[in-house]
Design a protein around this motif. Structure first.
Motif, mmCIF file in Angstrom:
data_model
loop_
_atom_site.group_PDB
_atom_site.id
_atom_site.type_symbol
_atom_site.label_atom_id
_atom_site.label_comp_id
_atom_site.label_asym_id
_atom_site.label_seq_id
_atom_site.Cartn_x
_atom_site.Cartn_y
_atom_site.Cartn_z
ATOM 1 N N TRP A 353 44.549 31.956 43.384
ATOM 2 C CA TRP A 353 43.608 32.586 42.621
ATOM 3 C C TRP A 353 43.058 33.910 43.450
ATOM 4 C CZ3 TRP A 353 44.261 31.365 38.014
ATOM 5 C CH2 TRP A 353 43.964 29.949 37.495
ATOM 6 N N GLY A 354 43.171 33.589 44.637
ATOM 7 C CA GLY A 354 42.857 35.032 45.657
ATOM 8 C C GLY A 354 43.855 36.097 45.645
ATOM 9 N N SER A 355 44.949 35.735 45.350
ATOM 10 C CA SER A 355 45.928 37.017 45.098
ATOM 11 C C SER A 355 46.470 37.424 43.772
ATOM 12 C CB SER A 355 47.197 36.459 45.826
ATOM 13 O OG SER A 355 47.824 35.537 45.393
ATOM 14 N N MET A 356 46.065 36.485 42.630
ATOM 15 C CA MET A 356 46.248 36.747 41.286
ATOM 16 C C MET A 356 45.469 37.782 40.723
ATOM 17 S SD MET A 356 46.322 34.282 38.171
ATOM 18 C CE MET A 356 47.771 33.256 38.586
ATOM 19 N N ARG A 357 46.051 38.922 40.399
ATOM 20 C CA ARG A 357 45.287 40.163 39.886
ATOM 21 C C ARG A 357 45.260 40.118 38.325
ATOM 22 N NH1 ARG A 357 43.096 43.005 44.055
ATOM 23 N NH2 ARG A 357 44.027 42.261 46.190
ATOM 24 N N ILE A 358 44.146 40.949 37.907
ATOM 25 C CA ILE A 358 44.226 41.338 36.525
ATOM 26 C C ILE A 358 44.953 42.794 36.492
ATOM 27 C CG2 ILE A 358 42.687 42.237 34.416
ATOM 28 C CD1 ILE A 358 40.530 40.335 36.067
ATOM 29 N N ALA A 359 46.111 42.792 36.034
ATOM 30 C CA ALA A 359 47.038 43.981 35.943
ATOM 31 C C ALA A 359 46.986 45.057 34.805
ATOM 32 C CB ALA A 359 48.487 43.389 35.852
ATOM 33 N N GLU A 360 46.540 44.223 33.511
ATOM 34 C CA GLU A 360 46.006 44.909 32.257
ATOM 35 C C GLU A 360 45.026 44.659 31.533
ATOM 36 O OE1 GLU A 360 49.856 45.725 30.080
ATOM 37 O OE2 GLU A 360 51.033 46.115 31.853
ATOM 38 N N SER A 361 44.041 45.292 31.099
ATOM 39 C CA SER A 361 42.882 44.940 30.323
ATOM 40 C C SER A 361 42.246 46.070 29.639
ATOM 41 C CB SER A 361 41.711 44.252 31.177
ATOM 42 O OG SER A 361 40.724 43.862 30.707
ATOM 43 N N ARG A 362 41.663 45.822 28.681
ATOM 44 C CA ARG A 362 40.814 47.125 27.793
ATOM 45 C C ARG A 362 39.705 47.321 28.696
ATOM 46 N NH1 ARG A 362 42.449 44.062 22.944
ATOM 47 N NH2 ARG A 362 40.187 43.088 22.596
ATOM 48 N N ASP A 363 39.399 46.371 29.622
ATOM 49 C CA ASP A 363 38.176 46.741 30.444
ATOM 50 C C ASP A 363 38.602 47.283 31.935
ATOM 51 O OD1 ASP A 363 35.713 46.756 31.844
ATOM 52 O OD2 ASP A 363 35.253 44.807 31.887
ATOM 53 N N PRO A 364 38.370 48.519 31.876
ATOM 54 C CA PRO A 364 38.827 49.163 33.090
ATOM 55 C C PRO A 364 38.243 48.837 34.290
ATOM 56 C CG PRO A 364 37.621 50.642 31.982
ATOM 57 C CD PRO A 364 37.900 49.550 31.021
ATOM 58 N N ALA A 365 37.197 48.170 34.332
ATOM 59 C CA ALA A 365 36.366 47.644 35.436
ATOM 60 C C ALA A 365 37.023 46.182 35.789
ATOM 61 C CB ALA A 365 35.002 47.062 35.291
ATOM 62 N N LEU A 366 37.789 45.684 35.242
ATOM 63 C CA LEU A 366 38.660 44.252 35.597
ATOM 64 C C LEU A 366 39.823 44.658 36.311
ATOM 65 C CD1 LEU A 366 37.656 42.145 32.689
ATOM 66 C CD2 LEU A 366 36.713 41.757 34.728
ATOM 67 N N VAL A 367 40.552 45.790 35.895
ATOM 68 C CA VAL A 367 41.953 46.113 36.372
ATOM 69 C C VAL A 367 41.929 46.276 37.925
ATOM 70 C CG1 VAL A 367 43.879 47.595 36.219
ATOM 71 C CG2 VAL A 367 42.637 47.100 34.296
ATOM 72 N N GLY A 368 42.784 45.641 38.528
ATOM 73 C CA GLY A 368 42.943 45.397 39.991
ATOM 74 C C GLY A 368 42.383 44.289 40.576
ATOM 75 N N ARG A 369 41.468 43.644 39.872
ATOM 76 C CA ARG A 369 40.651 42.604 40.866
ATOM 77 C C ARG A 369 41.172 41.349 40.602
ATOM 78 N NH1 ARG A 369 34.373 42.713 38.816
ATOM 79 N NH2 ARG A 369 34.319 41.344 40.469
ATOM 80 N N ASP A 381 34.670 28.728 37.263
ATOM 81 C CA ASP A 381 35.963 28.309 37.805
ATOM 82 C C ASP A 381 37.157 29.272 37.520
ATOM 83 O OD1 ASP A 381 37.718 25.736 39.020
ATOM 84 O OD2 ASP A 381 38.609 26.843 37.228
ATOM 85 N N PRO A 382 37.905 29.473 38.535
ATOM 86 C CA PRO A 382 38.790 30.641 38.226
ATOM 87 C C PRO A 382 39.691 30.498 36.893
ATOM 88 C CG PRO A 382 39.101 30.110 40.605
ATOM 89 C CD PRO A 382 38.081 29.109 39.962
ATOM 90 N N LEU A 383 40.035 29.130 36.509
ATOM 91 C CA LEU A 383 40.922 29.189 35.325
ATOM 92 C C LEU A 383 39.922 29.309 34.257
ATOM 93 C CD1 LEU A 383 43.547 28.333 34.017
ATOM 94 C CD2 LEU A 383 42.752 25.971 34.051
ATOM 95 N N ASP A 384 38.842 29.000 34.349
ATOM 96 C CA ASP A 384 37.890 29.074 33.006
ATOM 97 C C ASP A 384 37.719 30.687 32.768
ATOM 98 O OD1 ASP A 384 37.540 26.465 32.460
ATOM 99 O OD2 ASP A 384 35.674 26.180 33.626
ATOM 100 N N VAL A 385 37.344 31.382 33.850
ATOM 101 C CA VAL A 385 37.162 32.997 34.050
ATOM 102 C C VAL A 385 38.657 33.383 33.445
ATOM 103 C CG1 VAL A 385 36.870 34.940 35.454
ATOM 104 C CG2 VAL A 385 35.579 32.898 35.657
ATOM 105 N N MET A 386 39.825 33.246 33.928
ATOM 106 C CA MET A 386 40.920 33.827 33.490
ATOM 107 C C MET A 386 41.084 33.420 31.907
ATOM 108 S SD MET A 386 44.723 32.694 34.668
ATOM 109 C CE MET A 386 46.106 33.621 34.222
ATOM 110 N N MET A 387 40.898 32.330 31.331
ATOM 111 C CA MET A 387 40.845 31.987 29.878
ATOM 112 C C MET A 387 40.017 32.813 29.327
ATOM 113 S SD MET A 387 43.249 29.804 29.441
ATOM 114 C CE MET A 387 44.263 28.684 30.391
ATOM 115 N N ASP A 388 38.626 32.981 29.713
ATOM 116 C CA ASP A 388 37.758 33.796 28.982
ATOM 117 C C ASP A 388 38.070 35.390 28.981
ATOM 118 O OD1 ASP A 388 36.092 31.483 28.743
ATOM 119 O OD2 ASP A 388 34.826 31.893 30.490
ATOM 120 N N ILE A 389 38.638 35.807 29.948
ATOM 121 C CA ILE A 389 39.118 37.022 30.086
ATOM 122 C C ILE A 389 40.272 37.400 28.977
ATOM 123 C CG2 ILE A 389 40.156 38.834 31.201
ATOM 124 C CD1 ILE A 389 38.785 37.960 33.580
#
Length: 552
Positions: A353-369, A381-389
């Motif tokens: 999870w520490g190296s998995m990044r959000i590459a594409e999203s409609r929310d520009p504030a998330l991209v790259g994080r 939890d990271p999986l919960d957050v990924m699912m929610d996004i």
């Protein structure tokens, strides 16, 4: 008498590993007719300040279907590649009976991220047997030289029908499959390819047919290589067929073997152990060539089809299910808890999870994080957050992670170790998830020039003369009088892969990642025909489709 074309003023790095020499290269027809100074030709391509090298050979591609709708075989042709080998991992589209076309398509959809609608629209299906497939490829034409393995999964379905996905083969079926492989080799297959990897799940989340095979079946299907004295065996070891069995099998068959892939991974000693094991076995005379790459294995995926997660049972059960069912699962806390438990226990797909990044999203504030960063911010939890996004944007967001090949120091050692083949560009596969067809320009720019990790001449050799020798591509992989005029002219001071971007240019509006702006690749010739001139694809040369089928 002047040659048809001369490449003037460059430094010839001939593909043998020898130091470069300043020389002109004269070409007539499809052959190099002279290498020396002061040569003349009807047409001149300037190469001052550039390296004149043999065209690059990519031994690990999946262009089996794409060759029909993209004869330029992009992105490979943009990066100096002039010859490719398809059919890797045994995922070929021939042989194939009409009743199994959809099944083959769904298999490729899941194991290689090929869009099913694109496959259905783009494959002409004017063939059933493997010999007919090669004839169809030749008849349609292509800009690069094209070789292909005959693939285990396709052969199993062709002989065993639907049972190829369900059980072990009988002795009669083994004999019938061996006969199909033999016919393919006689028609020009460059070898036989298979996989036993646990990550390779096909239609309905089931293990692909070749994963049901043991070493006895594998030996039966590569015995035709021994009997005919031709072809390369290519494998992805895994559950039922493990690495030492492949090395032992090679000694009984006597043909070159290669396997995918010797990748580094921080926190494990797999690469170091296999490199040492390979050196030991090769010293004993075993002719096995692990494939290595300088590219980090970086995947972009969305949760509509999360390839890197599908090794886990909870995700695998959703393969080929309606998207509504997938959304319901992702929304269920109990399903999430079960999936997370499986992921954390996985030896292949434990998430970073520490190296998995959000590459594409409609929310520009998330991209790259990173997922870990967002999870910490949200207190979840990271999986919960990924699912929610993903659920908030109809499963469209893409997540990027480096799965392997992340130890740069040991990569530098691997590319210099004798007996390692440069491979795993995976060009033509995972097209929406990665783009590593730019492996040659990355090796020459990032690793040979910038890092000084490998001599330029050796890097060129590993892209040209070395694979040509292993695969028996006579007259290719070298700049020499009488050789085929497959040539790449590049600027050693600037050569680089360039950026990667997402485009929609495949049949049925299929999308893919491409590296279509390489730096420093000036001229590319295939069998004497320029397909790239002064840094730009040449439409006349590409339209001539100068490539030939590389029949083993």
């Amino acid at each position: 008498m002047a040659a048809d074309l001369v490449i003037k003023g460059g430094t010839v790095v001939d593909g043998t590993g020898a130091p470069g020499v300043r020389a002109d290269v004269a070409i007539s027809g499809d052959r190099i007719v002279e290498v020396g100074e002061g040569l003349s030709g009807t047409r001149v391509l300037e190469a001052d300040g550039h390296v004149v090298a043999p065209g690059f050979i990519d031994i690990h591609t999946h262009y089996d279907a794409q060759v029909f709708w993209d004869p330029a075989l992009t992105p490979s042709s943009w990066h100096g590649v002039t010859s490719v080998v398809a059919g890797n991992c045994g995922f070929t589209i021939a042989p194939c009976r009409p009743e199994h076309r959809e099944l083959i398509g769904k298999t490729l959809q899941h194991v290689e991220d090929m869009n099913l609608a694109t496959l259905q629209a783009g494959i002409p299906w004017d063939f059933e047997t493997f010999p007919e497939y090669l004839d169809s490829v030749a008849r349609h034409g292509h800009a690069l030289n094209y070789g292909a393995y005959i693939g285990h999964t396709a052969v199993r379905l062709f002989v065993m029908g639907d049972a190829g996905y369900e059980r072990e083969a009988t002795d009669d079926e083994l004999a019938a499959m061996a006969a199909v492989v033999r016919d393919g080799l006689l028609a020009g297959a460059v070898g036989f390819a298979s996989t036993s990897a646990p990550t390779h799940n096909g239609e309905g989340g089931r293990p692909v047919p070749s994963r049901l095979a043991d070493i006895r079946e594998m030996e039966a299907l590569v015995t035709p290589l021994k009997e005919l004295g031709r072809g390369v065996g290519a494998f992805t070891p895994g559950e039922r067929v493990v690495h030492p069995e492949i090395y032992d099998l090679q000694t009984r068959i006597g043909r070159p073997f290669t396997w995918t892939a010797l990748l580094t991974r921080r926190g494990t000693t797999f690469a170091q152990d296999m490199a040492a094991y390979t050196a030991q076995r090769r010293a004993e005379g075993v002719d096995v060539w692990p494939q290595v790459t300088v590219r980090p294995l970086t995947f972009q995926m969305n949760l509509k089809d999360p390839f890197t997660f599908n090794v886990n049972p909870s995700f695998r059960a959703l393969m080929d299910r309606p998207v509504e069912e997938r959304i319901a699962a992702y929304s269920d806390p109990a399903w999430r808890a079960r999936a997370l438990e499986e992921m954390n226990a996985s030896m292949f797909a434990a998430p970073r999870w520490g190296s998995m990044r959000i590459a594409e999203s409609r929310d520009p504030a998330l991209v790259g994080r990173t997922i870990a960063d967002v999870a910490e911010e949200r207190g979840g939890d990271p999986l919960d957050v990924m699912m929610d996004i993903a659920l908030a944007e109809d499963l469209e967001p893409r997540f990027s992670s480096v799965l392997a090949n992340d130890d740069d120091t040991f990569i530098g050692q691997l590319v210099n170790q004798e007996g390692m083949l440069m491979g795993l560009s995976d060009a033509g596969a995972h097209v929406g998830q990665l783009c590593d067809a730019c492996l040659p320009t990355d090796l020459l720019g990032n690793w040979a020039r910038d890092r000084d990790a490998i001599r330029l001449e050796k890097a060129v050799h590993k892209l040209t003369g070395e694979p040509a020798g292993v695969y028996g591509f006579a007259g290719r992989g070298v700049i020499a009088e009488g050789a085929f005029a497959d040539v790449c002219v590049f600027d050693p001071d600037t050569v680089a892969p360039g950026p990667v971007r997402r485009v929609t240019d495949f049949p049925a509006d299929g999308e893919r990642l491409v590296a279509d702006q390489p730096v420093g690749v000036r001229h590319v010739l295939v069998n004497g025909t320029p397909i790239r001139v002064d840094g730009t694809p040449d439409p006349d040369g590409l339209g001539a489709k100068p490539g030939v089928v590389l029949r083993g």
